[in-house]
Motif scaffolding. Structure first.
Motif: not given
Length: 744
Positions: A360-382
């Motif tokens: 296993l590499e010393p790195a991990y894959t992540q799901l990034a959520l853009n919280g700057a605008s749109g629905p994901l700006a609401d923490e409840r949606v994230r």
């Protein structure tokens, strides 16, 4: 280029050659017997052998993604090729062991330690008396001082990618003798071991012109087991040769040639002998593991590329022409199939001389959520997105077919095996579709078409919420026992959220407690501001008790707009695993009413035009682990702030979600010289990062390396920095066995 690769520490988390989701890193940098961070999830796989078992001489040809654009690891253009060169030809005071922990390099350092903390931190390095540059000059304080001045950030003439740590140094001077270097810090610096690795000679760092341009295509002065002979743009080779002035164990190999080979050409390059070592993407591994029947067997015409293709062409020809034409078409198809299969079998025969190493590499894959605008700006949606996905299942999609441990990553700041690792994912919680639906309902997202919602869906109640609450088990969201505790972030167990400190040593913004002590800690959760609130009181973090979870799985709507997230993926070679993971995420989100619009973009624009530019809602890409998270991870999770020109300065925080408390915890960790306290602060910072849900770590990346079977001490290194002088070919009849011996 790999979509999730790792590169040089000099540009760690500041330069992204994220062609498919990867940032460069360099030298990378647990508790009791029950600590999950006590060892890496997968051991390294390098066909270890003692030096006595290995022959002298030979050339190793090693595939790299691209010819390095610079040999200066501290410049913006540095990449994995730059890292390989620097590791082989330059001093490093510390390098990583197999568990991702920094260890002193005895060939350069006899000792290095903090000798004073008051009134200022002082570190003394005692260099090996034999340590010399390739021009015969002894390595000394002048080299340390020149590198400090170049990387301190005080002289804008130096084009540097980073100055973290060097900007805290006050002065560097010679100690008691020429082999002693004394470094005095203006401010305490916990990660002092990260400095001077690699160390460049003053011939490179002593002037801006030499730093900016002189070390781009050549390194005339070096001090490692190898030195740079040439960088050949025509042949796409970097040729490293044995350094005659190297004082450590003599390198077993005569040469190491780093050769540019695109990721989708690696298997072919191995088969035709172009390279001896190549990191592979999962999709290419089949070419090494599949076997075929012996050449000339009757099976050739029964395979799809032969018989089936011929039969299809004959059927077409019979309908549209004569039997004679049909026979000719069939013979042509058979011959084409035979030629293709013969080529395939020859390739397979060649590949039988290679071994696939897996770790296993010393790195991990992540799901990034853009919280700057749109629905994901609401923490409840994230939070709803986080509760909708099953991280264990996603890890299995990526790793189980490869026979690697499919364990979700529990930290943003370290990986299992490293000192700072602790699974803090409880601060956010795991998959819970009922909770996800309730959070979405609380945020105003309701069932029904956009037209229905514009008119007002009476069944949904005011603002899309249930008018009444019901007991647990009937679709109503009620906080359960899983909500009553949170991980303490220090690896020592679980505590109630109300008992957790938001920072340390008088840090502002402590979690509030009622003066009468009557507030029930079980009803508290963290909001985006890092404080603890009763259920329903956090600004957008958790659905109030009694909020109904919307029924059904159709896409939700709000203000006439459907809840659809832009999911951006790279489209180049090596992206197949990311596509599979993304497709599974899409299905999981759909089950709670979140729609996704998956867009595949070219490698070259994935990071620049989408991730860095903030033109996405969801994205998959990888972060490297580091032994120095207080230094290297802070810009990745720092709270974005307005810049002087009115734009938002996000540093490397591409999710654009941060808090003052996370910044304060990083600053405290960076300034303490108590290693245990530093780890505790890093774990607390990680728990807060989980709580704001700007990114969700999924799984540690696979590391798949094919090597010629006669090679030893090279392969899937995992965390460990390669030891180049120990790489080589086995003697005839020798087999890999004990780890390399420093005394042999």
């Amino acid at each position: 280029m790999s979509y999730d690769g790792v590169g040089s520490r000099a540009v760690l988390r500041s330069i992204a050659f994220l062609a498919a989701g990867v940032l460069t890193v360099p030298w990378l940098a647990g508790c009791g017997s029950d600590d999950e961070g006590s060892k890496p999830l997968a051991p390294q796989d390098i066909a270890a052998a003692g030096r006595a078992q290995m022959a002298d001489g030979g050339t190793l040809r090693w595939a790299v993604d691209a010819l390095p654009q610079t040999l200066n690891a501290y410049q913006a253009g540095a990449d994995t090729g730059t890292t390989r060169v620097a590791q082989a030809v330059l001093p490093a005071m510390f390098r990583m062991d197999a568990s991702g922990r920094p260890q002193r390099v005895a060939d350069y350092l006899e000792d290095a330690k903090v000798v004073d903390t008051e009134p200022k931190q002082v570190v003394v390095y005692r260099l090996d008396q034999r340590a010399v540059w390739s021009n015969g000059r002894a390595i000394g304080a002048d080299d340390f001082a020149a590198q400090w001045r170049a990387l301190s950030g005080k002289d804008a003439a130096y084009w540097t990618a980073r100055n973290a740590g060097y900007d805290r140094i006050e002065k560097i001077e010679q100690g008691k003798n020429a082999q002693e270097v004394r470094v005095t810090f203006a401010r305490p610096y916990a990660d002092w071991k990260s400095l001077f690795s690699p160390l460049y000679p003053k011939e490179v760092t002593g002037s801006a012109s030499a730093f900016n341009d002189g070390a781009r295509k050549e390194l005339k002065v070096s001090a490692g087991p190898f030195s740079v002979q040439k960088v050949d743009a025509q042949s796409k080779d970097v040729v490293l040769v044995r350094n005659p002035r190297w004082w450590g164990h003599r390198a077993k190999l005569d040469q190491i040639v780093l050769h540019e080979v695109p990721r989708d050409k690696r298997a072919d390059a191995l088969a035709d002998g172009t390279v001896d070592v190549a990191e592979l993407d999962p999709a290419d591994v089949q070419k090494l593991t599949l076997t075929a029947g012996p050449p000339g067997s009757s099976a050739l015409l029964s395979l799809p590329d032969g018989g089936a293709a011929a039969q299809a062409l004959r059927s077409w020809a019979v309908r549209h022409g004569s039997d004679q034409q049909a026979a000719a078409a069939e013979r042509q198809a058979v011959q084409e199939g035979r030629d293709e299969l013969s080529t395939y079998l020859r390739q397979q025969q060649s590949l039988r001389g290679f071994t696939l190493h897996k770790s296993l590499e010393p790195a991990y894959t992540q799901l990034a959520l853009n919280g700057a605008s749109g629905p994901l700006a609401d923490e409840r949606v994230r939070h709803a997105v986080a509760h909708a996905i099953d991280r264990k299942e996603l890890a299995e999609v990526a790793l189980k077919p490869l026979g690697l441990p499919a364990q979700p990553v529990g930290s943003h700041l370290a990986l299992s095996g490293q000192d700072a690792y602790a699974d803090n994912s409880d601060a956010l919680g795991g998959r819970d579709t009922a909770r996800a639906k309730a959070l979405l309902s609380d945020a105003g997202w309701v069932q029904g078409t956009a037209a229905q919602q514009k008119k007002g869906d009476k069944a949904a109640g005011p603002e899309g919420r249930a008018a009444t609450a019901g007991p647990s088990g009937d679709g109503t969201y009620v906080v359960g026992r899983d909500d009553e505790v949170q991980h303490d972030g220090d690896g020592k167990g679980l505590t109630r959220p109300g008992d957790r400190a938001a920072g340390d040593e008088g840090q502002q913004g402590e979690e509030r407690q009622g003066q009468d002590g009557a507030r029930d800690a079980r009803s508290q959760q963290f909001g985006q501001d890092g404080r603890s609130y009763t259920q329903g009181g956090a600004p957008g973090a958790y659905a109030p008790k009694g909020t109904a979870a919307p029924a059904g799985t159709g896409t939700l709507v709000k203000d006439g707009k459907p809840l659809t997230l832009r999911f951006v993926l790279p489209s180049g070679p090596g992206s197949q695993t990311l596509e599979k993971v993304a497709d599974r995420i899409r299905v999981m989100l759909d089950q709670v009413g979140i729609g996704t619009q998956i867009t595949k973009v070219p490698d070259t624009s994935f990071f620049r035009d989408h991730i860095a530019a903030g033109q996405y809602d969801l994205a998959l890409y990888s972060w490297p682990a580091t032994a120095y998270p207080a230094t290297d991870a802070r810009p990745v999770y720092a709270k974005p702030v307005p810049a002087a020109d009115g734009s938002l300065n996000v540093q490397q925080n591409y999710s654009r979600v941060g808090t003052d408390q996370v910044d304060q915890l990083f600053d405290q960790a960076l300034s303490t010289l108590d290693e245990e306290k530093e780890r505790e602060l890093i774990r607390k910072a990680d728990a807060r990062i989980w709580a704001v849900a700007g990114s969700i770590p999924l799984y540690q990346r696979p590391q798949l390396v094919a090597t010629r079977s006669t090679l030893a001490n090279v392969g899937a290194f995992g965390f460990q920095t390669p030891v180049f002088e120990d790489m080589g070919y086995l003697k005839k009849g020798a087999q890999p066995g004990p780890a390399p011996s420093k005394s042999s």
